[in-house]
Structures are given as C-alpha cells and as structure tokens.
Design an enzyme around this catalytic site. Structure first.
Site, PDB file in Angstrom:
ATOM      1  CG  ASP A 162      -1.748   1.148   1.156  1.00 58.84           C
ATOM      2  OD1 ASP A 162      -2.225   1.648   0.247  1.00 58.84           O
ATOM      3  OD2 ASP A 162      -2.094   1.514   2.332  1.00 58.84           O
ATOM      4  CD  GLU A 404      -0.123  -5.461   7.684  1.00 56.73           C
ATOM      5  OE1 GLU A 404      -0.552  -5.451   6.427  1.00 56.73           O
ATOM      6  OE2 GLU A 404      -0.878  -5.048   8.593  1.00 56.73           O
ATOM      7  CE1 TYR A 471      -4.647   0.674  10.076  1.00 56.32           C
ATOM      8  CE2 TYR A 471      -3.776  -1.299   9.895  1.00 56.32           C
ATOM      9  CZ  TYR A 471      -3.475   0.099   9.896  1.00 56.32           C
ATOM     10  OH  TYR A 471      -2.189   0.427   9.432  1.00 56.32           O
ATOM     11  CD  GLU A 507       0.949  -0.585   9.658  1.00 53.11           C
ATOM     12  OE1 GLU A 507      -0.099  -0.883   9.081  1.00 53.11           O
ATOM     13  OE2 GLU A 507       2.032  -1.031   8.787  1.00 53.11           O
TER      14      GLU A 507
HETATM   15  C1  GCB Z   1      -1.286  -2.049   6.996  1.00 52.42           C
HETATM   16  C2  GCB Z   1       0.002  -2.073   6.332  1.00 52.42           C
HETATM   17  C3  GCB Z   1       0.494  -0.757   5.580  1.00 52.42           C
HETATM   18  C4  GCB Z   1      -0.912  -0.012   5.117  1.00 52.42           C
HETATM   19  C5  GCB Z   1      -2.011  -0.057   6.132  1.00 52.42           C
HETATM   20  C6  GCB Z   1      -3.362   0.674   5.531  1.00 52.42           C
HETATM   21  O1  GCB Z   1      -1.545  -2.952   7.694  1.00 52.42           O
HETATM   22  O2  GCB Z   1       1.027  -2.469   6.759  1.00 52.42           O
HETATM   23  O3  GCB Z   1       1.384  -0.408   4.583  1.00 52.42           O
HETATM   24  O4  GCB Z   1      -0.637   1.371   4.440  1.00 52.42           O
HETATM   25  O5  GCB Z   1      -2.286  -1.230   6.570  1.00 52.42           O
HETATM   26  O6  GCB Z   1      -3.741   1.838   5.709  1.00 52.42           O
HETATM   27  O7  GCB Z   1      -4.029   0.028   5.140  1.00 52.42           O
END
Ligand code: GCB
Length: 597
Positions: A162, A404, A471, A507
C-alpha cells in the site's frame, strides 16, 4: 558498508544534481550505446523518484537511463576509487565510460563498485546508471501477483503493498576513495555496567576492525567526548583487530539525552571516524529496556514520501519531520516498509529517536510457494545489507525482517484466525529463517516481524517483541469505537497471556480527509481519527506490557490509486502530505508530552 567520508586520507565527491534522463521501455539502450550519452535527454533531479517530476512518468516503472559527465580529481590518482549509489529502486546497473561495472538488485540499500581501472584521468568521464522497477512476483517487495492474491490493493500499478512504487535514484550518488590497504568494516558494540536511574555509568566500547587485506600490523582507536579521550592500540592479525575501551562515568545515549562520542580508527594508511552512542538494548520481563530501564516506543509508522521528490532524499523535509515528531512528543518510529536513508539514521542518532529498522519485505505472499525461494534469497541479502549498513547506529533498537507476511487465503481476522496448518507451515519456516539470520548477524538487538491481523500464532513464536498492526475501528468494526476498544483489550491480553513478551502496536490508524468535520465525528472526519487515536492510547496506558504505540501514519502518503485511496493518497496521516497537523496530532501531543517527559 561504511558510509563514505572525507578526511585527510579519504575523499568523497557527491555527483548528485541534475542528470540527463531517458526512459527505455523497449530495452534498446545498452545495445545502442546509451551508456556513453543520451540523445533527446531530459533533465532530472538526483536524488529523486522520476514519477512525480514529469506527468508522463507517473505510471512508468520500466527501464530508464541516467547519465552524468564528471571529472575525477587529479589528486585521487593512486587511490582506489568507488562509485556508490545510496539507493536505486529497484534494479540498478552502473557503467563508467561505457563499461558495465556492476548491477545491484533491491531498493533502499546502498551499493558500491570499484571504478579505478575505468577512470580517464584529466578528461571527462561518463557515468551512466540504468534503473528499472518492474513489479514481479519473484522480487521483494513483490507485484503483479495473480489477481486473487492482491487483496484490496487492486489498483494500477499492481503492487502487493500500500504505497506508490516510486522508481529512480533515491539517494545521493557519490565517488569516494580509500587507500590501497584500507579499513573495510568497523563493528562497535557497547556495554553498560550498573546503569541505574542516572544518565552516566561505566561503559565499555568494543570495537572490531577489518581491513580489506589479510595484513598484520599496528593501529589505534580513539574515543573522544567533551571530557573524555581514551585510546587503545590495535594489533591486526590477518586483517582483523579488536579492542575494548573502558569509559568510566560514560555519558549514556538515550532518547532523552542522545549523547554521542567520536570514535576514530587509524591504521598505517587509513583513518575512519564515526559517531558512537554508549547504550544497551534488551528485552526482559515483558519490557524493552534501554540502559537497563523500561522504555516505551511512542511514535509512528512512516514513509519516505513527498510531493515531487517522491522517495528521494529531501533534507529540509527530514529536518521538518523530526521537528514535527518532536512536537507531538514522539520518541520513535519504524522505517516502514524499507530502510530509510543513511542521512536519516545519522539524524536519529543525534536527535535520540528509537528506530525499528525494517527490510523491504512488505506483504510477502507466503502461500505463493513457487516464488518463495527467490524471495527468501533476496530477504536474506537485504537483512545482511541492512545490518552491515546500520549496525553501529545507537538509534536502531530492533530489526524488523518483514511487515505483514500474508497467510494462505488471507482475510482480516482475530488473533490466530489463520490456522497453523500445512498451508502456513512453509511460511513459518521462511519467517524463522529471516529471524535466525538477524539474530546470527546481530545478537545485540531484538528482532521481530510485524504481523497482520489474524496471523497464524506460530509465526510470532521466534519474535523477541510482539509487533502487531491492528485496525479495530477502521477495517473491522469501522465507526464502532466502543466495540473496537473491547476487541483491542481482549486481543492484547490474549497475546500477553500467550507469549509474555512486550507488545508494540506498530500500526493503528484511520483514514481522515483534512478539513472534514462532524458532530458526531463519523469515519473519515478529523474528529473520528482523534477519538480513534485517543481510544488506543487510553487502552495502552492501562497495559504495562504494551511497550510502544506507533500510529499509522505520520503523514498522508502516495499510495496506488484505487477505490481505497482517495486522490491516490493513504489518508491515515496525523499530518497531511504537506505537513499540516490534523486534530489527531494534537491528541498525540497531549498524551506524549505529558507521559514521556
Ligand atoms: C497495513 C500496512 C500498511 C498500510 C496500512 C493501511 O496494515 O502495513 O502498509 O498502508 O495497513 O492503511 O491499510
């Protein structure tokens, strides 16, 4: 892979600047002598990605040529001359006066080739570098996977990851000299005896020096600080010498007081100096210990990314970003998802940032077994190159050997929702090999893998610190922060119960369009991101075993345009791409300037 320096015996000439440039989509350049000059070339900046310098190059990832005419200083005769590229994304080939001198695979890491025999003294020399950044399943990172493996990032170009796959010469190109018999490598390991709550303690600086030849002979090493000057003799045997410098009442390096000493190694013909911070890093009893004391890594996942320069080294931006991170109270970040510039690592030492240093192994599709052997070879090479480059930086506190990795049939899920079954066993062997490599090359630092939601549990077993991207409240339970909080708490406690190792949330984040507001604060508004971040930091504050919180992301960054990425940007920054704070940045500042002082 010592950083090139200028001193009384070594020389360094930065040949970055405006170069001639020409795309070569049909791969005809080599046969047609482009290494000796380009017709109809256009100017391009080095360092810099080519994609945002010209509109028609935005989507171009194929082969392209850079050419520069240079003089090599006459006074360099008799020395060995190298040409060094700080980073070429992804495959770089160097030519001098039409002769191919070497090729390097893999972005974000430096490479150097000796060019002594190809130099024309007292005349102009033509340096050409061809660069190509095709996305392929057998590269690291990978691209152009079978569509079903690409998950939500179904845009063009076809990355598995991403962020925009910027291409070009991203870091300085320099010429440097070394004497015929020279210092090839220096390894510095520091120890601290009995560090308590004080900023000083008795320190030991262990130095190992390797020459380029199996020579015997004397040398010297000196450590200098404001009130210190300690020297020791070196006795080279077959090109290797070691010394241990004892530093009573040493000023320790830490995020709060990043004190640096100057270390200089002198041999019969050569001299090299570098900065040294005396500190230890360890993991014990569910905590990360810096100089024997628990430390929390508060900060960000980031990207090297900016308008026009793309992933090119941008020094004013670097200073600005450090100032903004400090303003939030952050003391750490991860070099997601590839090694950052050497200039940045030097700044981290000086400014006292705690770095999780990552290789470019982002989103390894481990179920795609056909390409695993090629990717394993590349990952091991990247670990070797990264540790060789960064091992002497006190700021680097942990190696991350992948971000990841993807289990078979990936779908976002709860902890361990992907089984430790046959399909994922090959993945475990792959990842364990990466951790083993990092541990073998550097036993002084913890090593980890940053895990996606739902990873098989066995994949985490060999990690010294559990690093997870989560997330809840965005991709899952979007808009439902109360439920997200419960899930987060349950999952963190479960991970702690299972592994009894410190946990860093590497994250957590929510896309946020700057200037969008709402009452109530719905997803995509600044209010939602502020609440989301607050919720996560509140949970972390109640859990001692949480050793760090790194928000995704420090700033909005270029992603692959898709239905997931408004305007081609990932909007999870707490600052905009042009570095204006969103509301969430103020929330971070509230928490981190209160708790980290
Ligand atoms: C993740 C990735 C990261 C993405 C992020 C997202 O888990 O490690 O590279 O940018 O999510 O914003 O979806």
């Amino acid at each position: 892979m010592l950083y090139p320096i200028q001193n009384r015996v070594r020389n360094r000439l930065d040949i970055s600047g405006i170069w001639d440039f020409k795309p070569d989509p049909d791969g005809i350049g080599e046969a047609n002598g482009w290494a000796l000059g380009l017709t109809n070339a256009r100017p391009i900046a080095v360092p810099g990605s080519w994609n945002e310098q010209y509109e028609d190059l935005f989507g171009y990832l194929g082969l392209a040529w850079y050419v520069k005419r240079i003089y090599v200083p006459a006074g360099w005769r008799g020395e060995r001359v190298f040409l060094r590229v700080g980073s070429a994304c992804y495959l770089g080939t160097v030519y001098v006066n039409g002769v191919k001198v070497g090729t390097h695979e893999g972005g974000h890491l430096p490479f150097a080739f000796e060019i002594t025999d190809h130099i024309r003294w007292d005349e102009e020399n033509i340096v050409a570098i061809s660069v190509e950044n095709e996305l392929r399943p057998d590269r690291v990172p990978s691209g152009n996977m079978p569509r079903r493996e690409r998950g939500m990032f179904m845009g063009t170009p076809a990355t598995t990851f991403d962020f925009y796959p910027f291409a070009g010469l991203h870091r300085p190109v320099v010429l440097y000299t070394v004497p015929q018999t020279h210092i090839e490598d220096i390894t510095v390991i520091t120890e601290v005896n009995g560090a308590g709550p004080r900023a000083t303690a008795d320190g030991v600086v262990k130095v190992q020096v390797k020459l380029n030849a199996a020579a015997d002979g004397p040398g010297r090493v000196q450590l200098k600080g404001d009130a210190t000057s300690i020297t020791a003799d070196l006795a080279f045997v077959k090109g290797v010498a070691e010394a241990a410098l004892h530093v009573p009442d040493a000023r320790l390096w830490s995020d709060k007081a990043p004190y640096l000493y100057d270390l200089t190694v002198t041999t019969a013909a050569d001299q090299y100096s570098l900065k040294v911070g005396i500190r230890t890093i360890a993991v014990a009893d569910g905590q990360i210990l810096l100089n024997g004391r628990p430390v929390k890594l508060n900060g960000f996942g980031r990207h090297e990314d900016f308008i026009a320069s793309g992933k090119g080294l941008n020094l004013p931006l670097l200073i600005k970003d450090y100032q903004l991170m400090r303003w939030t109270g952050a003391n750490s970040y991860r070099t997601s998802h590839y090694p950052y510039s050497e200039e940045e690592m030097q700044l981290a030492d000086r400014e006292g940032f705690l770095i999780i240093d990552e290789i470019p192994a982002v989103s390894l599709q481990l179920a795609d077994e056909a390409n695993n052997p090629a990717r394993l070879r590349l990952c091991l090479q990247q670990i070797e190159e990264l540790i060789a480059r960064d091992k002497n930086h006190p700021a680097v506190v942990m190696w991350s050997v992948a971000n990841e990795p993807m289990p078979a049939g990936f779908g976002v899920g709860e902890l361990g929702s992907h089984a430790d079954d046959e399909k994922n066993r090959a993945g475990k062997a792959f990842l364990d090999a990466l951790l083993d490599k990092a541990h073998a090359l550097d036993p002084t630092r913890p090593a980890t893998i940053v895990m996606i939601m739902g990873s098989p549990l066995s994949w985490l077993e060999q990690c010294d610190v559990i690093c997870v991207n989560r997330y809840w409240g965005w991709y899952t339970l979007g808009g439902q922060l109360d439920l997200a909080r419960q899930r987060l708490i349950a999952e963190l406690d479960q991970m702690w119960a299972q592994f009894h190792k410190p946990i860093i949330m590497t994250e957590f984040g929510a896309d946020t369009i700057p200037g969008y507001h709402g009452h109530p604060g719905l997803m995509w508004t600044e209010e939602y991101q502020a609440d989301y971040v607050r919720c996560h930091l509140e949970v972390a504050a109640t859990r001692d075993y949480v050793a760090g919180m790194q928000v995704w992301n420090f700033a909005d960054f270029a992603a692959v345009p898709s239905i997931m990425r408004v305007g081609g940007l990932n909007h999870k920054g707490v600052f905009t791409r042009t570095r204006t704070p969103k509301m969430a940045a103020h929330v971070l500042r509230e928490f981190w300037t209160k708790t980290s002082k």
